[in-house]
Design a protein around this motif. Structure first.
Motif, PDB file in Angstrom:
ATOM      1  N   THR A  84      88.845  64.882  34.094  1.00 30.45           N
ATOM      2  CA  THR A  84      87.808  64.291  33.239  1.00 30.45           C
ATOM      3  C   THR A  84      87.569  62.831  33.627  1.00 30.45           C
ATOM      4  O   THR A  84      87.596  61.919  32.790  1.00 30.45           O
ATOM      5  N   LEU A  85      87.341  62.618  34.886  1.00 29.14           N
ATOM      6  CA  LEU A  85      87.186  61.256  35.392  1.00 29.14           C
ATOM      7  C   LEU A  85      85.929  60.603  34.840  1.00 29.14           C
ATOM      8  O   LEU A  85      84.907  61.266  34.601  1.00 29.14           O
ATOM      9  N   LYS A  86      86.031  59.296  34.642  1.00 30.25           N
ATOM     10  CA  LYS A  86      84.931  58.499  34.106  1.00 30.25           C
ATOM     11  C   LYS A  86      84.569  57.411  35.117  1.00 30.25           C
ATOM     12  O   LYS A  86      85.412  57.008  35.916  1.00 30.25           O
ATOM     13  N   PRO A  87      83.355  56.910  35.056  1.00 27.00           N
ATOM     14  CA  PRO A  87      82.978  55.819  35.980  1.00 27.00           C
ATOM     15  C   PRO A  87      83.923  54.631  35.898  1.00 27.00           C
ATOM     16  O   PRO A  87      84.173  53.967  36.914  1.00 27.00           O
ATOM     17  N   GLU A  88      84.468  54.375  34.717  1.00 22.28           N
ATOM     18  CA  GLU A  88      85.382  53.237  34.572  1.00 22.28           C
ATOM     19  C   GLU A  88      86.738  53.477  35.225  1.00 22.28           C
ATOM     20  O   GLU A  88      87.564  52.568  35.278  1.00 22.28           O
ATOM     21  N   GLN A 113      99.408  51.698  50.469  1.00 22.44           N
ATOM     22  CA  GLN A 113      98.278  50.891  50.919  1.00 22.44           C
ATOM     23  C   GLN A 113      97.049  51.015  50.024  1.00 22.44           C
ATOM     24  O   GLN A 113      96.116  50.237  50.176  1.00 22.44           O
ATOM     25  N   GLY A 114      97.048  51.952  49.114  1.00 24.55           N
ATOM     26  CA  GLY A 114      95.908  52.124  48.223  1.00 24.55           C
ATOM     27  C   GLY A 114      94.939  53.182  48.718  1.00 24.55           C
ATOM     28  O   GLY A 114      94.746  53.366  49.917  1.00 24.55           O
ATOM     29  N   THR A 115      94.332  53.874  47.781  1.00 22.95           N
ATOM     30  CA  THR A 115      93.317  54.870  48.090  1.00 22.95           C
ATOM     31  C   THR A 115      92.164  54.698  47.109  1.00 22.95           C
ATOM     32  O   THR A 115      92.369  54.527  45.913  1.00 22.95           O
ATOM     33  N   GLN A 116      90.942  54.714  47.635  1.00 28.20           N
ATOM     34  CA  GLN A 116      89.753  54.430  46.816  1.00 28.20           C
ATOM     35  C   GLN A 116      89.335  55.661  46.026  1.00 28.20           C
ATOM     36  O   GLN A 116      89.179  56.751  46.587  1.00 28.20           O
ATOM     37  N   VAL A 117      89.127  55.455  44.744  1.00 31.56           N
ATOM     38  CA  VAL A 117      88.564  56.485  43.872  1.00 31.56           C
ATOM     39  C   VAL A 117      87.255  55.947  43.321  1.00 31.56           C
ATOM     40  O   VAL A 117      87.230  54.871  42.724  1.00 31.56           O
ATOM     41  N   THR A 118      86.184  56.685  43.541  1.00 30.69           N
ATOM     42  CA  THR A 118      84.876  56.290  43.042  1.00 30.69           C
ATOM     43  C   THR A 118      84.310  57.418  42.196  1.00 30.69           C
ATOM     44  O   THR A 118      84.213  58.555  42.665  1.00 30.69           O
ATOM     45  N   VAL A 119      83.974  57.104  40.957  1.00 25.73           N
ATOM     46  CA  VAL A 119      83.439  58.098  40.033  1.00 25.73           C
ATOM     47  C   VAL A 119      81.994  57.729  39.733  1.00 25.73           C
ATOM     48  O   VAL A 119      81.715  56.660  39.185  1.00 25.73           O
ATOM     49  N   SER A 120      81.079  58.613  40.079  1.00 27.03           N
ATOM     50  CA  SER A 120      79.665  58.355  39.848  1.00 27.03           C
ATOM     51  C   SER A 120      79.227  58.927  38.500  1.00 27.03           C
ATOM     52  O   SER A 120      79.748  59.951  38.054  1.00 27.03           O
TER      53      SER A 120
END
Length: 121
Positions: A84-88, A113-120
């Motif tokens: 239930t991912l949100k843009p925030e 090292q980090g991994t990018q998560v982008t929720v549109s």
């Protein structure tokens, strides 16, 4: 201990992702593990943590009920299931290992090292 985070990506709001954190050393099983995230222009914040046995977990209020942290010590790998991912939730997500079971990033000795998560939306 070297940590490698993976599994990030672009997903629509309401979707799911599973992040993985692979450790280079089998002593990982004796470390508590945490996930943190940092959004652009914001400070790094605690997301979730799990004890080295896996018996104790803790979540930030913003993700409670949607995210699940787990680990497989036999594979020296930790996970963060995000539903239930949100843009925030958009941020770079980091895994980390600590001798202490804590929310404070100061006490984490090893970081991925980090991994990018982008929720549109």
């Amino acid at each position: 201990v070297q940590l490698q985070a993976s599994g990030g990506g672009l997903v629509q709001a309401g979707g799911s992702l599973r992040l993985s954190c692979a450790a280079s050393d089998n002593i990982f099983s004796r470390y508590n593990m945490g996930w943190f995230r940092q959004a652009p222009g914001k400070e790094r914040e605690f997301v979730a943590r799990i004890s080295w046995t896996g018996s104790t977990t803790d979540y930030a209020d913003a993700v409670k009920g949607r995210f699940t942290i787990s680990r497989d010590n036999g594979k020296d790998t930790g996970y963060l299931q995000m539903n239930t991912l949100k843009p925030e939730d958009t941020a770079v997500y980091y895994c980390a290992a600590s001798r202490s079971l804590t929310r404070s990033s100061v006490f984490y000795d090893y970081w991925g090292q980090g991994t990018q998560v982008t929720v549109s939306s």
